[in-house]
Design a protein around this motif. Structure first.
Motif, PDB file in Angstrom:
ATOM      1  N   VAL A   1      68.558  71.117  65.738  1.00  0.00           N
ATOM      2  CA  VAL A   1      67.025  71.206  65.665  1.00  0.00           C
ATOM      3  C   VAL A   1      66.368  70.058  66.359  1.00  0.00           C
ATOM      4  O   VAL A   1      66.488  68.912  65.786  1.00  0.00           O
ATOM      5  CB  VAL A   1      66.464  71.968  64.175  1.00  0.00           C
ATOM      6  CG1 VAL A   1      65.169  72.024  64.339  1.00  0.00           C
ATOM      7  CG2 VAL A   1      67.409  72.879  63.758  1.00  0.00           C
ATOM      8  N   ARG A   2      65.289  70.224  66.808  1.00  0.00           N
ATOM      9  CA  ARG A   2      64.371  69.325  67.247  1.00  0.00           C
ATOM     10  C   ARG A   2      62.895  69.494  66.767  1.00  0.00           C
ATOM     11  O   ARG A   2      62.718  70.519  66.722  1.00  0.00           O
ATOM     12  CB  ARG A   2      63.938  69.277  68.912  1.00  0.00           C
ATOM     13  CG  ARG A   2      63.209  68.188  69.350  1.00  0.00           C
ATOM     14  CD  ARG A   2      62.953  68.141  70.931  1.00  0.00           C
ATOM     15  NE  ARG A   2      62.302  69.415  71.374  1.00  0.00           N
ATOM     16  CZ  ARG A   2      62.840  70.303  72.242  1.00  0.00           C
ATOM     17  NH1 ARG A   2      63.780  69.618  73.007  1.00  0.00           N
ATOM     18  NH2 ARG A   2      62.347  71.233  72.923  1.00  0.00           N
ATOM     19  N   ALA A   3      62.375  68.653  66.147  1.00  0.00           N
ATOM     20  CA  ALA A   3      60.801  68.848  65.508  1.00  0.00           C
ATOM     21  C   ALA A   3      59.969  67.443  65.899  1.00  0.00           C
ATOM     22  O   ALA A   3      60.574  66.562  65.968  1.00  0.00           O
ATOM     23  CB  ALA A   3      61.009  69.189  64.228  1.00  0.00           C
ATOM     24  N   GLY A   4      58.663  67.819  65.752  1.00  0.00           N
ATOM     25  CA  GLY A   4      57.777  66.556  65.766  1.00  0.00           C
ATOM     26  C   GLY A   4      58.079  65.671  64.330  1.00  0.00           C
ATOM     27  O   GLY A   4      58.745  66.238  63.333  1.00  0.00           O
TER      28      GLY A   4
ATOM     29  N   THR B   1      59.416  59.688  71.893  1.00  0.00           N
ATOM     30  CA  THR B   1      58.584  61.213  71.901  1.00  0.00           C
ATOM     31  C   THR B   1      58.348  61.474  70.318  1.00  0.00           C
ATOM     32  O   THR B   1      57.501  62.476  70.266  1.00  0.00           O
ATOM     33  CB  THR B   1      59.464  62.243  72.340  1.00  0.00           C
ATOM     34  OG1 THR B   1      60.642  62.153  71.486  1.00  0.00           O
ATOM     35  CG2 THR B   1      60.078  61.676  73.725  1.00  0.00           C
ATOM     36  N   SER B   2      58.554  60.676  69.374  1.00  0.00           N
ATOM     37  CA  SER B   2      58.222  60.938  68.088  1.00  0.00           C
ATOM     38  C   SER B   2      58.935  62.196  67.523  1.00  0.00           C
ATOM     39  O   SER B   2      58.503  62.939  66.706  1.00  0.00           O
ATOM     40  CB  SER B   2      56.783  60.829  67.842  1.00  0.00           C
ATOM     41  OG  SER B   2      56.204  59.755  68.004  1.00  0.00           O
ATOM     42  N   ASN B   3      59.975  62.609  68.473  1.00  0.00           N
ATOM     43  CA  ASN B   3      60.769  63.747  67.917  1.00  0.00           C
ATOM     44  C   ASN B   3      61.918  63.429  66.900  1.00  0.00           C
ATOM     45  O   ASN B   3      62.535  62.433  67.147  1.00  0.00           O
ATOM     46  CB  ASN B   3      61.462  64.643  69.079  1.00  0.00           C
ATOM     47  CG  ASN B   3      60.427  65.230  69.916  1.00  0.00           C
ATOM     48  OD1 ASN B   3      59.558  65.744  69.391  1.00  0.00           O
ATOM     49  ND2 ASN B   3      60.529  65.442  71.273  1.00  0.00           N
ATOM     50  N   VAL B   4      62.175  64.269  66.073  1.00  0.00           N
ATOM     51  CA  VAL B   4      63.249  64.145  65.034  1.00  0.00           C
ATOM     52  C   VAL B   4      64.252  65.297  65.299  1.00  0.00           C
ATOM     53  O   VAL B   4      64.015  66.250  65.616  1.00  0.00           O
ATOM     54  CB  VAL B   4      62.812  64.216  63.619  1.00  0.00           C
ATOM     55  CG1 VAL B   4      64.137  64.234  62.647  1.00  0.00           C
ATOM     56  CG2 VAL B   4      61.901  63.291  63.196  1.00  0.00           C
TER      57      VAL B   4
ATOM     58  N   VAL C   1      79.362  66.058  73.971  1.00  0.00           N
ATOM     59  CA  VAL C   1      78.062  65.777  74.603  1.00  0.00           C
ATOM     60  C   VAL C   1      77.413  66.765  75.354  1.00  0.00           C
ATOM     61  O   VAL C   1      78.002  67.844  75.910  1.00  0.00           O
ATOM     62  CB  VAL C   1      78.379  64.536  75.510  1.00  0.00           C
ATOM     63  CG1 VAL C   1      79.330  64.814  76.585  1.00  0.00           C
ATOM     64  CG2 VAL C   1      77.028  63.862  76.129  1.00  0.00           C
ATOM     65  N   GLY C   2      76.110  66.896  75.301  1.00  0.00           N
ATOM     66  CA  GLY C   2      75.312  67.684  75.929  1.00  0.00           C
ATOM     67  C   GLY C   2      73.920  67.179  76.305  1.00  0.00           C
ATOM     68  O   GLY C   2      73.555  66.077  76.076  1.00  0.00           O
ATOM     69  N   ASN C   3      73.331  68.172  77.223  1.00  0.00           N
ATOM     70  CA  ASN C   3      71.778  67.472  77.309  1.00  0.00           C
ATOM     71  C   ASN C   3      70.985  67.660  76.303  1.00  0.00           C
ATOM     72  O   ASN C   3      70.987  68.506  75.549  1.00  0.00           O
ATOM     73  CB  ASN C   3      71.132  68.519  78.572  1.00  0.00           C
ATOM     74  CG  ASN C   3      71.886  68.395  79.835  1.00  0.00           C
ATOM     75  OD1 ASN C   3      72.653  67.278  80.272  1.00  0.00           O
ATOM     76  ND2 ASN C   3      72.205  69.489  80.674  1.00  0.00           N
ATOM     77  N   LEU C   4      70.050  66.623  76.139  1.00  0.00           N
ATOM     78  CA  LEU C   4      69.094  66.519  75.012  1.00  0.00           C
ATOM     79  C   LEU C   4      68.093  67.727  74.730  1.00  0.00           C
ATOM     80  O   LEU C   4      67.674  67.941  73.830  1.00  0.00           O
ATOM     81  CB  LEU C   4      68.394  65.061  75.305  1.00  0.00           C
ATOM     82  CG  LEU C   4      67.557  64.636  73.956  1.00  0.00           C
ATOM     83  CD1 LEU C   4      68.508  64.459  72.817  1.00  0.00           C
ATOM     84  CD2 LEU C   4      66.812  63.315  74.435  1.00  0.00           C
ATOM     85  N   ASP C   5      67.802  68.185  75.932  1.00  0.00           N
ATOM     86  CA  ASP C   5      67.127  69.107  75.831  1.00  0.00           C
ATOM     87  C   ASP C   5      67.368  70.746  75.547  1.00  0.00           C
ATOM     88  O   ASP C   5      66.845  71.671  75.354  1.00  0.00           O
ATOM     89  CB  ASP C   5      66.113  69.580  77.011  1.00  0.00           C
ATOM     90  CG  ASP C   5      67.008  69.719  78.358  1.00  0.00           C
ATOM     91  OD1 ASP C   5      68.268  70.010  78.287  1.00  0.00           O
ATOM     92  OD2 ASP C   5      66.288  69.958  79.625  1.00  0.00           O
TER      93      ASP C   5
END
Length: 173
Positions: free
Chosen positions: A66-69, A52-55, A119-123
């Motif tokens: 945090v999720r980012a491009g 997904t090219s997410n970091v 552990v948790g859901n990635l989203d």
């Protein structure tokens, strides 16, 4: 600066202020960005999802993921100390390190003061499951192996451990 994640020809590292992305083939710095706009001034762990090219970045002592491009755009807080649905209810709350299971859409992390693996859901939706509450502290560092569905983590006193991703089968390696 330690290498945290290496995907294809990229080296993604956590810094005091955010993230640096380097060309592993010797091409130098490709991008660098910080998380200051979100109120996060230190990154403890980072993972790159090449599909997904997410970091994904674990904020050091700021209780956030945090999720980012790839270029730092679209910075989104997936969890914080005030969010009980994902990680806010995990003991200690701080994220010391993270590991991704992109196929299973899970994120594993070591939590506050190195006490737990959770552990948790990635989203960022749903709850958090603490796999090893206080049993193996002090922890630091975690990785996920999709081939055998295992996590690997470090106890600072007794060394390297492995476990099934569901928390069973803990073994000191």
């Amino acid at each position: 600066m330690p290498i945290i994640a290496n995907a294809a020809s990229l080296i993604v590292t956590a810094t005091d202020g955010g993230v640096r992305i380097l060309d592993a083939a010797g091409g130098g710095l490709l991008d660098s960005w910080n998380l200051n706009a979100l109120g996060i001034y230190g990154a403890a762990g980072v993972e790159y999802d090449s599909s997904t090219s997410n970091v994904y970045v674990a904020g050091q002592n700021y209780r956030t993921v945090v999720r980012a491009g790839f270029d730092g755009t679209g910075q989104t807080i997936l969890t914080s100390a005030s969010d009980p649905s994902f990680g806010g209810d995990a003991p200690g709350n701080e994220r010391l390190d993270i590991a991704l299971d992109t196929n299973g859409e899970r994120i594993f992390f070591t939590t506050g003061r190195g006490e737990d693996v959770a552990v948790g859901n990635l989203d960022g939706t749903g709850g958090t499951t603490v796999l090893f509450p206080d049993q193996l502290a002090p922890l630091n560092g975690i990785e996920y192996n999709p081939v055998n569905d295992k996590i690997y983590f470090i106890n600072l006193n007794t060394g390297l451990y492995s476990a099934n991703a569901d928390g069973t089968g803990v073994a000191n390696l």
